[in-house]
Design a protein around this motif. Structure first.
Motif, PDB file in Angstrom:
ATOM      1  N   THR A  51      -6.506   4.964  -2.494  1.00  0.00           N
ATOM      2  CA  THR A  51      -5.200   5.623  -2.435  1.00  0.00           C
ATOM      3  C   THR A  51      -5.240   6.976  -3.131  1.00  0.00           C
ATOM      4  OG1 THR A  51      -4.185   3.421  -2.473  1.00  0.00           O
ATOM      5  CG2 THR A  51      -2.762   5.306  -2.889  1.00  0.00           C
ATOM      6  N   VAL A  64      -6.849  -3.479   5.267  1.00  0.00           N
ATOM      7  CA  VAL A  64      -6.467  -2.180   5.811  1.00  0.00           C
ATOM      8  C   VAL A  64      -6.543  -2.184   7.333  1.00  0.00           C
ATOM      9  CG1 VAL A  64      -7.124   0.259   5.912  1.00  0.00           C
ATOM     10  CG2 VAL A  64      -7.106  -0.922   3.719  1.00  0.00           C
ATOM     11  N   ARG A  95      -6.139   5.096   7.386  1.00  0.00           N
ATOM     12  CA  ARG A  95      -4.742   5.215   6.975  1.00  0.00           C
ATOM     13  C   ARG A  95      -4.100   6.506   7.500  1.00  0.00           C
ATOM     14  NH1 ARG A  95      -2.246   0.902   5.926  1.00  0.00           N
ATOM     15  NH2 ARG A  95      -0.674   2.194   4.893  1.00  0.00           N
ATOM     16  N   TYR A 135       0.924   4.292  -2.708  1.00  0.00           N
ATOM     17  CA  TYR A 135       0.614   5.663  -2.323  1.00  0.00           C
ATOM     18  C   TYR A 135       1.649   6.637  -2.891  1.00  0.00           C
ATOM     19  CZ  TYR A 135      -0.041   9.741   0.677  1.00  0.00           C
ATOM     20  OH  TYR A 135      -0.222  11.020   1.134  1.00  0.00           O
ATOM     21  N   TYR A 188       0.820  -1.203   0.000  1.00  0.00           N
ATOM     22  CA  TYR A 188       0.000   0.000   0.000  1.00  0.00           C
ATOM     23  C   TYR A 188       0.864   1.267   0.000  1.00  0.00           C
ATOM     24  CZ  TYR A 188      -3.741   3.238   1.283  1.00  0.00           C
ATOM     25  OH  TYR A 188      -4.634   4.267   1.298  1.00  0.00           O
ATOM     26  N   MET A 226      -8.624  -0.458  -3.995  1.00  0.00           N
ATOM     27  CA  MET A 226      -7.484   0.060  -3.243  1.00  0.00           C
ATOM     28  C   MET A 226      -6.851   1.252  -3.963  1.00  0.00           C
ATOM     29  SD  MET A 226      -3.924  -1.850  -2.155  1.00  0.00           S
ATOM     30  CE  MET A 226      -4.582  -2.715  -0.747  1.00  0.00           C
TER      31      MET A 226
END
Length: 577
Positions: free
Chosen positions: A271, A426, A333, A195, A191, A267
């Motif tokens: 992001t 997550v 996040r 990002y 992840y 996802m």
């Protein structure tokens, strides 16, 4: 003759002075005498006269001066003051076109009612999606545990039935296995790297990427449930040979691949939204919000019927719920990056509210103008709500032929498995569970989710029964499971019914795709119970009129389509011809 003409002229002029305008006969006589005098060769004007024109010319001059006087008077009437006075005092009567202005007023009232009726539908639909989403985390693990327990203890009780497991239990086990496999596969997706890769792109690139992701999400949702349905049916259909069970393997791998790819797609969406929240100038977030208003341009100026509007409403419900889950992932996040500092949550709160407010505003404006341009009343949203409620109530019946979460997936295009895989990934990466107390908190949290699921289901079931009764659809609940198109005999399941847009319905999906659509008569023999709700939920309204049984007219008659047959097949388009 000349003397007679000279004597007649003074007499005519004297009569003109006394009586005003001479009569037509005297004018004719004067013209005749003038002609005779001219023919006799006398000069004009007379020699002994005063040099003035004859009196008949004065008679003509009298009329000419009168016309000039009237002309001057008419010119004076067109003065600027008279024009301004006429504009200020001019009136009109609206009651002469009462029907037109009454219709305009009703349109205004309809636009004012749209926000309230639409939000009722959205509120009910979002809780339906929440119920199907919580089912994956709460009741599905328990059902899998019971199915495995039955499978393990089956030799102790003996084989009372040819089936080792019930079809519903087989489907539950497949769902659980797909979730577990995709969860471990998601660990190979970094992840943080994703990002920083997205953050290094320009704003325009991210805007294009986000639009492409939205289109891909709709396409995945449209095709994903077909893959899962194919897997469930292939695993549970009666098989005569044991070799036929091998066909489940390719369907299973297709389902795993689909859920994994769809989870990665969501996802990337989350992001991109996270990058927009963390940008310094908030330009990307503004552009992404303006993308919602572009949706108005693409949908408002198209022709919509009730069925098309129902499809779009279901799509809006699914989209709004998905955005809520994406915002939850973004908040998790960000809170992890700031060590769960509660002060940072208030920094994110304005942006979250701005995104939600833009979604609500766009939906209200879009639906308000669609109903205005297509002459659709605001009461149609109560019909949509009743159709969604009918799905929930019918899934609780003994003769239910599908699970409720699957019916929501078919109706709205909302598939909870990929979203659940991503959320589990997550949460497990953001929250570290260490120690006995942490595991105790996890158990309490799980019990709280089960309580929320049960409470939500009870409230939704009660509201759904109320909506079904208000729509007078109780008789349909006691109908047997339809194996063909409603309104056709059950002895002919091979006939395929098509919607007006040329797209097969969900009931005809399992039927033979090689047969041509057969038109049904006005009153065909049917084993299903008919009710007034068939007409209540059938569109367009103009097709309820009496139609003759002449074959030439039946060929041109468009088929009706019940709202209960609308599913995700046309969820990606507003109108498919």
């Amino acid at each position: 003759m000349a003397g007679v003409a000279d004597a007649a002229a003074p007499g005519s002029s004297g009569d003109g002075r006394r009586g005003g305008a001479p009569e037509q006969q005297q004018q004719d006589a004067g013209r005749g005498e003038q002609k005779s005098s001219c023919s006799s060769g006398e000069s004009w004007p007379p020699a002994g006269g005063s040099g003035q024109p004859p009196q008949r010319t004065e008679t003509l001059g009298f009329y000419e001066s009168d016309r000039e006087r009237k002309k001057k008077r008419s010119v004076s009437d067109l003065s600027l003051l008279r024009f301004i006075s006429a504009e200020l005092t001019r009136g009109y009567f609206l009651e002469h076109n009462e029907a037109k202005y009454t219709e305009r007023r009703e349109r205004v009232y309809t636009c004012m009612r749209i926000p309230r009726e639409l939000e009722k539908l959205m509120f009910f639909g979002i809780f339906l999606c929440l119920d199907a989403f919580l089912y994956v985390f709460t009741l599905l693990p328990l059902r899998i545990f019971l199915a495995l327990f039955r499978f393990i203890t089956l030799p102790c009780y003996g084989l009372r039935d040819r089936r080792l497991l019930q079809p519903a239990q087989v489907c539950d086990i497949f769902k659980g296995v797909i979730l577990v496999i995709c969860y471990f596969m998601m660990h190979y997706v970094d992840y943080s790297m994703m990002y920083h890769l997205i953050r290094g792109q320009s704003v325009i690139k991210l805007y294009i990427i986000y639009n492409m992701l939205e289109v891909a999400d709709r396409l995945f949702s449209s095709f994903g449930q077909d893959i899962l349905d194919a897997l469930y049916w292939t695993a549970t259909e009666p098989k005569e040979r044991k070799r036929a069970h091998i066909g489940v393997i390719p369907h299973f791998f297709m389902a795993v691949l689909y859920v994994f790819l769809h989870a990665i797609l969501i996802m990337v969406q989350a992001t991109t939204l996270n990058v927009a929240f963390n940008s310094h100038n908030k330009s990307l977030l503004t552009i992404m919000m303006s993308n919602n208003f572009v949706e108005i341009k693409g949908s408002v100026f198209k022709k919509f019927e009730k069925n098309n509007l129902f499809q779009m409403s279901n799509s809006d419900i699914k989209e709004r719920f998905t955005n809520y889950v994406l915002l939850l992932i973004v908040c998790l996040r960000n809170m992890e990056q700031f060590s769960w500092n509660p002060d940072h949550l208030w920094v994110l709160f304005p942006d979250v509210c701005m995104v939600i407010a833009s979604e609500i505003a766009v939906d209200i404006v879009k639906h308000a103008f669609i109903t205005k341009f297509n002459d659709i009343t605001a009461d149609v949203y109560s019909e949509y709500r009743a159709s969604l409620a009918f799905d929930l109530v019918s899934s609780r019946q003994k003769n239910a032929y599908t699970d409720y979460s699957d019916s929501v997936s078919r109706r709205m295009g909302f598939i909870p498995l990929p979203l659940a895989v991503l959320l589990i990934r997550v949460v497990t990466s953001s929250i570290k569970v260490q120690g006995v107390l942490a595991y105790a908190c996890v158990v309490l949290f799980y019990c709280g989710l089960i309580s929320l699921k049960v409470l939500n289901s009870i409230v939704l079931l009660g509201k759904s029964c109320q909506y079904v009764k208000e729509a007078k659809m109780e008789e349909k609940l006691f109908d047997p499971p339809p194996t063909s198109t409603p309104g056709k005999p059950l002895s002919k399941p091979q006939s395929k019914f098509k919607s007006p847009q040329g797209i097969p319905t969900d009931e005809s999906f399992s039927a033979s795709v090689t047969n041509q659509p057969v038109h049904q008569k006005e009153n065909p023999p049917s084993l299903l119970v008919t009710s007034n709700s068939d007409q209540f939920l059938t569109t367009p309204d103009g097709e309820d009129k009496d139609i003759s049984q002449d074959n030439s007219e039946l060929k041109h008659r468009s088929s009706k389509k019940d709202l209960l047959e609308i599913d995700r097949f046309t969820i990606c388009g507003n109108r498919i011809d």
